[in-house]
Design an enzyme around this catalytic site. Structure first.
Site, PDB file in Angstrom:
ATOM      1  N   VAL A 162       0.860  -1.186   0.000  1.00  0.00           N
ATOM      2  CA  VAL A 162       0.000   0.000   0.000  1.00  0.00           C
ATOM      3  C   VAL A 162       0.901   1.242   0.000  1.00  0.00           C
ATOM      4  O   VAL A 162       1.892   1.294   0.744  1.00  0.00           O
ATOM      5  CB  VAL A 162      -0.945   0.011   1.227  1.00  0.00           C
ATOM      6  CG1 VAL A 162      -1.757   1.301   1.283  1.00  0.00           C
ATOM      7  CG2 VAL A 162      -1.875  -1.199   1.198  1.00  0.00           C
ATOM      8  N   GLU A 164       8.726 -20.709  12.309  1.00  0.00           N
ATOM      9  CA  GLU A 164      10.005 -20.261  12.846  1.00  0.00           C
ATOM     10  C   GLU A 164      11.194 -21.056  12.323  1.00  0.00           C
ATOM     11  O   GLU A 164      12.324 -20.578  12.347  1.00  0.00           O
ATOM     12  CB  GLU A 164       9.981 -20.362  14.385  1.00  0.00           C
ATOM     13  CG  GLU A 164       9.131 -19.298  15.049  1.00  0.00           C
ATOM     14  CD  GLU A 164       9.536 -17.879  14.649  1.00  0.00           C
ATOM     15  OE1 GLU A 164      10.745 -17.593  14.546  1.00  0.00           O
ATOM     16  OE2 GLU A 164       8.630 -17.061  14.405  1.00  0.00           O
ATOM     17  N   TYR A 173      -0.704 -10.551  10.341  1.00  0.00           N
ATOM     18  CA  TYR A 173      -0.946 -11.896   9.792  1.00  0.00           C
ATOM     19  C   TYR A 173      -1.462 -12.841  10.880  1.00  0.00           C
ATOM     20  O   TYR A 173      -2.406 -13.594  10.671  1.00  0.00           O
ATOM     21  CB  TYR A 173       0.344 -12.476   9.181  1.00  0.00           C
ATOM     22  CG  TYR A 173       0.894 -11.656   8.033  1.00  0.00           C
ATOM     23  CD1 TYR A 173       0.046 -11.018   7.124  1.00  0.00           C
ATOM     24  CD2 TYR A 173       2.274 -11.518   7.845  1.00  0.00           C
ATOM     25  CE1 TYR A 173       0.556 -10.255   6.072  1.00  0.00           C
ATOM     26  CE2 TYR A 173       2.783 -10.769   6.787  1.00  0.00           C
ATOM     27  CZ  TYR A 173       1.920 -10.141   5.906  1.00  0.00           C
ATOM     28  OH  TYR A 173       2.426  -9.397   4.871  1.00  0.00           O
TER      29      TYR A 173
END
Lengths: 159, 159
Positions: free
Chosen positions: B87, B140, B131
């Site tokens: 954006v 991870e 998220y």
């Protein structure tokens, strides 16, 4: 070991799927494989193939496989993703993985991609050492994010 | 902010490329973008499109974009990869990113993919929080490995 490296055919996919399940076991997720032989044949050998697969064959036995597909980088252009490179555990340490790896990188070069990418578990030191010795970089600061099917459904329903 | 979310057209790609360059700057690699407008139009709107792109439009200005393509999981089947969601920095905090994100997830659902995947920098806490709030997982233990064009060439020449 001398093996024949070639493109996979639909007839190979039964043995290829066995290798995929072997990898899932090694990665401690033995029940995660839901793809069937019929599905993977449709996905890879239909009108719009979703991947390219190479196999290492000795007589009629598939000892290893590498599966890849194209991706797109908005910075670089077309890239290749190596999704899986698997050698049957009884045939490791015989250079079969390296031969498959070279075949994929050759395929990448022929297709003039801007990058080849794959993922590795951070505890898989053997694989990381191998990749780095070939000149590949392992990136420390990127993480993978994902929705699985269930969490995607949940997000869509709640939004 | 009320914006129109729609599929991108070739005419949008000039503005889309500006957003891509803005992201590269944010990710501290301002010179990494080598894709040109001509190239990205060929790649996305030819006979064999390499990606799908959505844009957020206000009047004739493109304020945001999301770019994705299909991948393949040998465990799950067809998946979607969200390569970029950007954006314009002057229009952040106005829900435009969320609208684009929903559009991509809707597209994923319509195409019955088994997973949606993307990557995030480990220091980008705002993105990671966003998220996770939507129900996505951040893994991870996986690392990305890659050959860039130069190291791939070097490997091929030496092997």
């Amino acid at each position: 070991m001398h093996v024949k490296i070639r493109k996979a055919t639909p007839e190979d996919m039964g043995q290829v799927l066995e290798l995929i399940k072997e990898l899932a076991h090694f990665e401690k997720e033995p029940d995660a494989v839901i793809v069937t032989e019929k599905q993977i044949i449709e996905d890879g050998f239909g009108d719009n193939p979703l991947f390219e697969c190479f196999v290492a064959e000795k007589e009629t036995k598939i000892l290893g496989m590498a599966l890849c597909y194209f991706r797109y980088s908005t910075w670089k252009g077309r890239t290749l993703h190596l999704e899986d490179l698997i050698v049957n555990e009884n045939y490791r340490g015989k250079n079969i993985g390296l031969q498959l790896y070279k075949e994929v990188m050759q395929f990448a070069t022929e297709n003039q991609v801007k990058r080849v990418e794959w993922v590795v578990l951070d505890w898989n030191k053997n694989a990381i050492d191998f990749y780095q010795k070939t000149g590949a970089k392992v990136l420390e600061d990127w993480r993978i994010a994902q929705f699985d099917e269930a969490s995607l459904q949940k997000f869509i329903q709640n939004s």
